[in-house]
Design a protein around this motif. Structure first.
Motif, PDB file in Angstrom:
ATOM      1  N   ALA A   1       7.505   6.221 -11.488  1.00 33.20           N
ATOM      2  CA  ALA A   1       6.686   5.248 -10.772  1.00 33.20           C
ATOM      3  C   ALA A   1       7.466   3.966 -10.516  1.00 33.20           C
ATOM      4  O   ALA A   1       7.410   3.394  -9.417  1.00 33.20           O
ATOM      5  N   PHE A   2       8.214   3.521 -11.526  1.00 32.77           N
ATOM      6  CA  PHE A   2       9.020   2.311 -11.346  1.00 32.77           C
ATOM      7  C   PHE A   2      10.127   2.521 -10.317  1.00 32.77           C
ATOM      8  O   PHE A   2      10.350   1.681  -9.430  1.00 32.77           O
ATOM      9  N   LEU A   3      10.814   3.650 -10.411  1.00 33.47           N
ATOM     10  CA  LEU A   3      11.947   3.900  -9.513  1.00 33.47           C
ATOM     11  C   LEU A   3      11.508   3.942  -8.053  1.00 33.47           C
ATOM     12  O   LEU A   3      12.116   3.296  -7.194  1.00 33.47           O
ATOM     13  N   ILE A   4      10.432   4.700  -7.749  1.00 28.19           N
ATOM     14  CA  ILE A   4      10.036   4.847  -6.346  1.00 28.19           C
ATOM     15  C   ILE A   4       9.403   3.565  -5.820  1.00 28.19           C
ATOM     16  O   ILE A   4       9.633   3.170  -4.671  1.00 28.19           O
TER      17      ILE A   4
ATOM     18  N   GLY B   1      -2.905  -5.069  -0.594  1.00 25.45           N
ATOM     19  CA  GLY B   1      -2.508  -3.702  -0.278  1.00 25.45           C
ATOM     20  C   GLY B   1      -2.464  -2.783  -1.484  1.00 25.45           C
ATOM     21  O   GLY B   1      -2.616  -1.568  -1.352  1.00 25.45           O
ATOM     22  N   VAL B   2      -2.258  -3.358  -2.687  1.00 28.05           N
ATOM     23  CA  VAL B   2      -2.250  -2.543  -3.905  1.00 28.05           C
ATOM     24  C   VAL B   2      -3.623  -1.905  -4.111  1.00 28.05           C
ATOM     25  O   VAL B   2      -3.740  -0.751  -4.521  1.00 28.05           O
ATOM     26  N   GLY B   3      -4.686  -2.661  -3.824  1.00 28.83           N
ATOM     27  CA  GLY B   3      -6.032  -2.097  -3.925  1.00 28.83           C
ATOM     28  C   GLY B   3      -6.228  -0.927  -2.986  1.00 28.83           C
ATOM     29  O   GLY B   3      -6.781   0.121  -3.369  1.00 28.83           O
ATOM     30  N   ALA B   4      -5.739  -1.080  -1.746  1.00 27.96           N
ATOM     31  CA  ALA B   4      -5.854   0.010  -0.771  1.00 27.96           C
ATOM     32  C   ALA B   4      -5.087   1.244  -1.214  1.00 27.96           C
ATOM     33  O   ALA B   4      -5.490   2.380  -0.940  1.00 27.96           O
ATOM     34  N   SER B   5      -3.974   1.027  -1.917  1.00 27.16           N
ATOM     35  CA  SER B   5      -3.161   2.155  -2.359  1.00 27.16           C
ATOM     36  C   SER B   5      -3.884   3.012  -3.397  1.00 27.16           C
ATOM     37  O   SER B   5      -3.505   4.164  -3.624  1.00 27.16           O
TER      38      SER B   5
ATOM     39  N   SER C   1      -0.642   9.362   3.042  1.00 18.84           N
ATOM     40  CA  SER C   1      -0.969   7.964   3.323  1.00 18.84           C
ATOM     41  C   SER C   1       0.262   7.078   3.247  1.00 18.84           C
ATOM     42  O   SER C   1       0.365   6.083   3.972  1.00 18.84           O
ATOM     43  N   THR C   2       1.198   7.422   2.361  1.00 19.38           N
ATOM     44  CA  THR C   2       2.449   6.660   2.284  1.00 19.38           C
ATOM     45  C   THR C   2       3.182   6.717   3.616  1.00 19.38           C
ATOM     46  O   THR C   2       3.738   5.711   4.084  1.00 19.38           O
ATOM     47  N   MET C   3       3.186   7.894   4.233  1.00 20.61           N
ATOM     48  CA  MET C   3       3.854   8.021   5.517  1.00 20.61           C
ATOM     49  C   MET C   3       3.206   7.126   6.583  1.00 20.61           C
ATOM     50  O   MET C   3       3.904   6.545   7.417  1.00 20.61           O
ATOM     51  N   THR C   4       1.885   7.004   6.553  1.00 16.13           N
ATOM     52  CA  THR C   4       1.216   6.164   7.552  1.00 16.13           C
ATOM     53  C   THR C   4       1.524   4.692   7.320  1.00 16.13           C
ATOM     54  O   THR C   4       1.776   3.948   8.270  1.00 16.13           O
ATOM     55  N   GLN C   5       1.511   4.259   6.058  1.00 15.83           N
ATOM     56  CA  GLN C   5       1.741   2.844   5.777  1.00 15.83           C
ATOM     57  C   GLN C   5       3.204   2.451   5.960  1.00 15.83           C
ATOM     58  O   GLN C   5       3.511   1.398   6.523  1.00 15.83           O
TER      59      GLN C   5
ATOM     60  N   ALA D   1       0.836  -1.201   0.000  1.00 15.48           N
ATOM     61  CA  ALA D   1       0.000   0.000   0.000  1.00 15.48           C
ATOM     62  C   ALA D   1       0.871   1.252   0.000  1.00 15.48           C
ATOM     63  O   ALA D   1       0.664   2.173  -0.796  1.00 15.48           O
ATOM     64  N   GLY D   2       1.854   1.278   0.868  1.00  9.91           N
ATOM     65  CA  GLY D   2       2.717   2.447   0.964  1.00  9.91           C
ATOM     66  C   GLY D   2       3.524   2.703  -0.298  1.00  9.91           C
ATOM     67  O   GLY D   2       3.745   3.848  -0.689  1.00  9.91           O
ATOM     68  N   CYS D   3       3.955   1.632  -0.957  1.00 10.73           N
ATOM     69  CA  CYS D   3       4.813   1.785  -2.130  1.00 10.73           C
ATOM     70  C   CYS D   3       4.044   2.222  -3.380  1.00 10.73           C
ATOM     71  O   CYS D   3       4.630   2.786  -4.296  1.00 10.73           O
ATOM     72  N   PHE D   4       2.758   1.948  -3.437  1.00 10.52           N
ATOM     73  CA  PHE D   4       1.978   2.272  -4.635  1.00 10.52           C
ATOM     74  C   PHE D   4       1.093   3.507  -4.472  1.00 10.52           C
ATOM     75  O   PHE D   4       0.417   3.902  -5.423  1.00 10.52           O
TER      76      PHE D   4
END
Length: 559
Positions: free
Chosen positions: A233-236, A136-140, A448-452, A85-88
């Motif tokens: 997107a790929f790099l991060i 988690g990808v869905g949540a992202s 949201s990335t920070m939370t995950q 989730a955090g990564c996407f």
């Protein structure tokens, strides 16, 4: 020109250049029912997102016994969801801003519903870990789209403060809901922990249907260039996956942190994240240059690096406070449940009863923020929140297992959600006012990335600390010290969050809006007339349609 005037001029140029070609449609007149439905569906999505973490946490001892696992093998069942989730988040946040927030919400909800259901049929721990990652990808996609939808549906007003406070309430409600319902299903259903995934899949499907019916039709983005930076997107994504994977796998690798692939992955992950930052700086520079020739190789950046500098760096400070608060809050939640079940040998239902005060406290906190966000300076919300969560960790770091629940467990359950609630409510209001209309979902994605990532890092680091202490115990020695060590680490995270809040937000005003007044983040030391400057008189016209974006709101935050 003094320093303050230079900052104002600099911020003004930044915002005015950023809002070119951006138009903001006039607010739509909404019925009370429609407003309530939008907030309800977005909040339910947040509840489900948090519940997906806490239901698996309370199920860990049951899964451990069912599959005869070592405790270290359980960590990924929790972390895989937060990792993906955090990564996407950033990728789907950008997709939501460009392709439509309603579309992104519905696609994410469909994917989440399918793979949540699949988790309930996992035959072993490896399959569960993989399915949790895809889940988690869905949540992202869901959460950034939800934040963007709320920001788009509610212009700055008391209604927006209440909407975001209610949305933030989804975090503690989800934590308690996941724990309570998970405990009941684990103990009283034939399918045990698998039943929790069946329920959450059904609830996600209801949110999908509700969002499809209630959310506004997507308005096409007004950006001149709607391309997605797939290289970025790929790099991060690859960089974050590798770094967080290493944090989670370092303790259970064959040679632990000295394992060759662990060392290789952490180095490669850091290089990829560094390359992403450099690439985003380059793309933003190219996009800002009116004389730069058009190229298919230089789309708009996935994340504008300048966004982190908004309000003189306070955007970045809010991200740091959020990250540290979630490290503290989720590590407390993770270890408290293990303490009650593995050390005290309570049944899941007895654990649920001991965590119920979180629900009451969480609801009260968010009602408080919704009503008082326009009256209480943000520094109090974020610093008190971080400190309260730190204190809850401290209580379990010194807990005496023979002492009554009311001495340590009860006050800790009351205090721990203050950090999550205050920081989430204030933080989402803060970033929604800083971000431009076409950046709302990306800004929400960063938050949201920070939370995950905070969840993954908090659970990982505290696990490493606990395992290190456990490895030094003599046979027969009381294992309570391992739980104490984990909670001391959570306490450190919370204290850092509180300190950052005081240092960076001292002198900054409120994040809410009172009635029809437009003042926001009023700088200390100015008189009332200056604090309530009529923004409409200083707005920047941004399109032929007559739509406007209030530049002064962003400029004032940098003072």
């Amino acid at each position: 020109m003094d320093t303050e005037e230079k900052l104002d001029a600099s911020n003004s140029r930044l915002v005015e250049s950023s809002v070119k070609n951006v138009t903001t449609p006039p607010p739509r007149a909404r019925s009370t029912l429609n407003q309530c439905l939008i907030v309800l569906i977005a909040t339910c999505s947040m509840i489900i997102n948090t519940a997906n973490t806490t239901t698996i946490s309370i199920a860990l001892p049951t899964i451990e016994k069912e599959w005869n696992l070592e405790p270290a093998r359980l960590q990924w069942a929790v972390s895989a969801y937060s990792l993906s989730a955090g990564c996407f988040y950033l990728v789907f946040g950008r997709c939501a801003d460009v392709y439509g927030r309603k579309n992104t919400f519905c696609v994410g909800s469909l994917a989440a519903a399918v793979f949540t259901l699949a988790c309930g049929f996992a035959p072993n721990i490896m399959a569960l870990d993989i399915l949790r990652g895809i889940q988690g990808v869905g949540a992202s996609a869901i959460i950034p789209a939800s934040i963007g939808i709320l920001a788009q549906s509610f212009p700055p007003s008391r209604a927006r403060s209440l909407a975001f406070a209610t949305f933030a309430a989804g975090a503690p409600i989800g934590a308690v809901f996941g724990t309570a319902v998970g405990g009941v299903l684990i103990e009283f259903t034939a399918k045990s922990w698998r039943s929790t995934f069946y329920l959450l899949s059904g609830l996600t499907t209801l949110c999908l249907v509700g969002g499809f019916i209630s959310f506004d039709k997507d308005i096409p983005s007004d950006e001149a260039d709607k391309r997605i930076d797939w290289v970025g997107a790929f790099l991060i994504t690859a960089g974050l996956v590798l770094v967080v994977f290493v944090l989670g796998d370092g303790e259970i690798a064959p040679k632990k942190w000295r394992t060759p692939y662990i060392i290789a992955f952490i180095i490669l992950g850091v290089i990829l994240i560094g390359a992403f930052i450099y690439w985003q700086i380059y793309l933003e520079k190219v996009q800002a240059d009116p004389g730069a020739p058009y190229s298919k190789l230089t789309p708009p950046p996935l994340m504008k690096p300048s966004l982190w500098k908004r309000a003189n760096g306070k955007f970045a400070a809010m991200m740091a406070v959020t990250f540290m608060t979630w490290c503290s809050f989720m590590s407390w939640t993770f270890w408290v449940q293990l303490y009650y079940q593995n050390y005290k040998h309570y049944t899941p239902m007895l654990v649920v009863v001991r965590l119920l005060p979180m629900f009451v406290s969480g609801m009260a906190c968010n009602v408080f923020v919704g009503l008082m966000a326009a009256r209480i300076p943000v520094v109090y919300l974020v610093s008190i929140g971080g400190f309260a969560t730190a204190v809850s960790c401290l209580l379990f770091a010194v807990i005496d297992p023979n002492t009554t629940y009311w001495a340590f467990g009860f006050p800790a359950s009351i205090l721990t959600v203050l950090g999550a609630d205050f920081v989430f409510s204030a933080g989402t209001l803060f970033i929604s006012r800083i971000a431009l209309p076409n950046e709302q979902s990306v800004a929400g994605a960063l938050f949201s990335t920070m939370t995950q990532i905070g969840t993954a890092v908090g659970v990982t680091v505290t696990t490493v600390v606990s395992n290190t202490v456990s490895g030094r115990l003599r046979p027969g020695e009381d294992t309570i010290v391992t739980y104490h060590a984990a909670q001391w680490t959570g306490f450190a995270f919370g204290i850092i969050a509180a300190i950052l809040g005081v240092v960076f937000f001292r002198g900054v005003g409120v994040v809410g809006v009172i009635a029809n007044k437009h003042a926001f983040l009023k700088p200390a030391g100015r008189n009332d007339e200056e604090k309530t400057t009529d923004i409409s008189a200083t707005s920047t016209d941004t399109g032929a349609s007559g739509s406007r974006f209030d530049v002064l709101e962003v400029i004032e935050m940098g003072v």
